[in-house]
Enzyme design. Sequence first.
Site, PDB file in Angstrom:
ATOM      1  N   GLU A  44       0.823  -1.208   0.000  1.00 50.21           N
ATOM      2  CA  GLU A  44       0.000   0.000   0.000  1.00 50.21           C
ATOM      3  C   GLU A  44       0.857   1.258   0.000  1.00 50.21           C
ATOM      4  O   GLU A  44       2.086   1.212   0.148  1.00 50.21           O
ATOM      5  CB  GLU A  44      -0.935  -0.025   1.221  1.00 50.21           C
ATOM      6  CG  GLU A  44      -1.907  -1.197   1.121  1.00 50.21           C
ATOM      7  CD  GLU A  44      -2.963  -1.228   2.203  1.00 50.21           C
ATOM      8  OE1 GLU A  44      -2.827  -0.511   3.222  1.00 50.21           O
ATOM      9  OE2 GLU A  44      -3.942  -1.993   2.014  1.00 50.21           O
ATOM     10  N   GLU A  55      -1.498 -10.102  -6.221  1.00 52.16           N
ATOM     11  CA  GLU A  55      -1.482 -10.877  -7.461  1.00 52.16           C
ATOM     12  C   GLU A  55      -0.602 -10.201  -8.507  1.00 52.16           C
ATOM     13  O   GLU A  55       0.175 -10.841  -9.203  1.00 52.16           O
ATOM     14  CB  GLU A  55      -2.909 -11.010  -8.022  1.00 52.16           C
ATOM     15  CG  GLU A  55      -3.886 -11.714  -7.114  1.00 52.16           C
ATOM     16  CD  GLU A  55      -4.612 -10.765  -6.167  1.00 52.16           C
ATOM     17  OE1 GLU A  55      -3.988  -9.813  -5.643  1.00 52.16           O
ATOM     18  OE2 GLU A  55      -5.810 -10.975  -5.931  1.00 52.16           O
ATOM     19  N   CYS A  85      -9.236  -8.740  -7.438  1.00 52.31           N
ATOM     20  CA  CYS A  85      -9.975  -7.555  -7.884  1.00 52.31           C
ATOM     21  C   CYS A  85     -10.034  -7.532  -9.416  1.00 52.31           C
ATOM     22  O   CYS A  85      -9.356  -8.312 -10.107  1.00 52.31           O
ATOM     23  CB  CYS A  85      -9.315  -6.282  -7.351  1.00 52.31           C
ATOM     24  SG  CYS A  85      -7.846  -5.784  -8.282  1.00 52.31           S
TER      25      CYS A  85
HETATM   26  N1  THU Z   1      -5.891  -6.400  -2.505  1.00 52.98           N
HETATM   27  C1  THU Z   1      -5.064  -7.304  -3.106  1.00 52.98           C
HETATM   28  O1  THU Z   1      -3.866  -7.382  -2.793  1.00 52.98           O
HETATM   29  N2  THU Z   1      -5.583  -8.112  -4.063  1.00 52.98           N
HETATM   30  C2  THU Z   1      -6.882  -8.070  -4.495  1.00 52.98           C
HETATM   31  O2  THU Z   1      -7.228  -8.730  -5.462  1.00 52.98           O
HETATM   32  C3  THU Z   1      -7.849  -7.256  -3.776  1.00 52.98           C
HETATM   33  C4  THU Z   1      -7.282  -6.240  -2.848  1.00 52.98           C
HETATM   34  C5  THU Z   1      -5.330  -5.514  -1.481  1.00 52.98           C
HETATM   35  C6  THU Z   1      -5.244  -4.077  -1.895  1.00 52.98           C
HETATM   36  C7  THU Z   1      -5.256  -3.369  -0.562  1.00 52.98           C
HETATM   37  O3  THU Z   1      -3.931  -3.300  -0.064  1.00 52.98           O
HETATM   38  C8  THU Z   1      -6.047  -4.294   0.346  1.00 52.98           C
HETATM   39  O4  THU Z   1      -6.133  -5.532  -0.321  1.00 52.98           O
HETATM   40  C9  THU Z   1      -7.443  -3.794   0.659  1.00 52.98           C
HETATM   41  O5  THU Z   1      -8.123  -3.469  -0.501  1.00 52.98           O
END
Ligand code: THU
Length: 126
Positions: A44, A55, A85
């Site tokens: 993040e 991913e 996502c």
């Molecule tokens: N996140 C992922 O790493 N992969 C996904 O497919 C969905 C979301 C992470 C992004 C963010 O750091 C946290 O999950 C919350 O959205």
Amino acid sequence: MTNQELIALAEEAMEYAYSPYSNFKVGAAIETESGKVYTGCNIENASFGATNCAERTAIFKAVSEGETKFKKIAIVGSQNPCYPCGICRQVMSEFTNSFFPIILKDEDDNILSTTLEDLLPHSFNL
Ligand code: THU
């Protein structure tokens, strides 16, 4: 590599998640056709849009080392199942086909297997 083994590698990668803003950890492990495994975690940023998902971390690590053919990916998160996502589904579609297996854990820790076609039907490709 078994689905169980790939999930275990995703769980190890999840430990490195840098997620001070959401406190939500994600780990991924992708196996290449050549038998290597690349792992990734979510990373993040204070500028939220600069965040990278687990991913895509794993896929970009592989592609940046010349690996573009993949067998399957395992994904785990602070909450399971942790479905990828939309952006990550689109990135997977760049390098895989509709049968590409996506391995997840359900809320009871059972291992699930779905496909990119199930999660991203009618995907956009040039
Ligand atoms: N996140 C992922 O790493 N992969 C996904 O497919 C969905 C979301 C992470 C992004 C963010 O750091 C946290 O999950 C919350 O959205």
